[in-house]
Write an enzyme that holds these catalytic residues in place. Sequence first.
Site, PDB file in Angstrom:
ATOM      1  N   SER A  98      -2.712  -0.862  -6.835  1.00 11.86           N
ATOM      2  CA  SER A  98      -1.506  -0.810  -6.628  1.00 11.86           C
ATOM      3  C   SER A  98      -1.191  -0.179  -4.856  1.00 11.86           C
ATOM      4  O   SER A  98      -2.002  -0.436  -4.017  1.00 11.86           O
ATOM      5  CB  SER A  98      -0.351  -0.376  -6.866  1.00 11.86           C
ATOM      6  OG  SER A  98       1.692  -1.761  -6.474  1.00 11.86           O
ATOM      7  N   ASP A 236       0.788 -11.195 -11.127  1.00 13.73           N
ATOM      8  CA  ASP A 236       1.329  -9.871 -10.235  1.00 13.73           C
ATOM      9  C   ASP A 236       2.070 -10.359  -9.362  1.00 13.73           C
ATOM     10  O   ASP A 236       2.018 -11.473  -9.293  1.00 13.73           O
ATOM     11  CB  ASP A 236      -0.406  -9.914 -10.264  1.00 13.73           C
ATOM     12  CG  ASP A 236      -0.102  -8.515  -9.847  1.00 13.73           C
ATOM     13  OD1 ASP A 236       0.901  -7.619  -9.036  1.00 13.73           O
ATOM     14  OD2 ASP A 236      -1.549  -7.750  -9.561  1.00 13.73           O
ATOM     15  N   HIS A 263       0.736  -5.977 -13.147  1.00 18.22           N
ATOM     16  CA  HIS A 263       0.578  -5.880 -12.645  1.00 18.22           C
ATOM     17  C   HIS A 263      -0.630  -4.498 -13.025  1.00 18.22           C
ATOM     18  O   HIS A 263      -1.039  -3.701 -12.274  1.00 18.22           O
ATOM     19  CB  HIS A 263       1.632  -5.061 -11.499  1.00 18.22           C
ATOM     20  CG  HIS A 263       1.483  -4.279 -10.213  1.00 18.22           C
ATOM     21  ND1 HIS A 263       0.445  -5.272  -9.327  1.00 18.22           N
ATOM     22  CD2 HIS A 263       1.603  -3.070  -9.685  1.00 18.22           C
ATOM     23  CE1 HIS A 263       0.677  -4.187  -8.327  1.00 18.22           C
ATOM     24  NE2 HIS A 263       1.342  -2.871  -8.390  1.00 18.22           N
TER      25      HIS A 263
END
Length: 285
Positions: A98, A236, A263
Amino acid sequence: MEGTIAVPGGNVWFKRIGGGAGLPLLVVHGGPGLPHSYLRSLERLGDEREVVFWDQLGCGASERPSDRELWTMQRSVAEMDAVVTGLGLDRFHVFGNSWGGMLAQQYALDVTSGAVSLIISNSIASIPQFSEMVARLKGELDPATQSAIDRHEAAGTTHTAEYQDAIRTWNETYLCRVRPWPPELLAAFAAMGTEIFETMFGPSDFHIVGTIRDWDVFDRLAEIALPTLILAGRFDECVPEHMWAMHRRIPGSRFEFFESSAHMPFIEEPDKFDRVMRDFLRPHD
């Protein structure tokens, strides 16, 4: 082994676990401000190599300075460089999830180091493109959830139960689809450095007005010379189409698609995640 390292702005906490013949894996967490604990799944890789975690400045077990001037991409890159130097990492792999994937890309582009490979997990290369992604994905939620997000963000009433319920729906759709969320993920959100997120991103993913609002390395991806693995999840918020485009721009990179993940494939599809990671890391040791 645990300890602290001096970085620009304060001291950060680190932990080194595992060991083996493989080169160390440096784990860069997301957020910004979500401490490393949600990535504890990567400790499973410690049977082949040392796995190194740190909580970035301002969250988790690290110091939490109040100077908002610290929360920039440039200082974050300097922090990562100080961690690498402080730990004496000469040759190592980098894993970033991320926001951590964004930081890892910037580090790979701007810092000469002993990194031998780069794993970009569920991330982006452009905030302006990400803003378009989340706007589209929000439009795919049910109308009541969309309305709650928009109304409360416009009114500044994001503390209300209705807004929190709407964000929970977003998170359970586009962040982690495992039910219930594992304790390490809940604990990370509970210990999040919200000031960092608000200063760098903004009040939410839907209003990115912070210091990295214009961040974009999409057109620089061809400069990444490290062997690179890109991990994408079907559901995601960092949409797989964008990650595929990143893969196409990074020379010789490898793309892995997680059919049942949002994610966090290390939580959502752990067996496949571990297999993909081991298969990528071993040849680059």
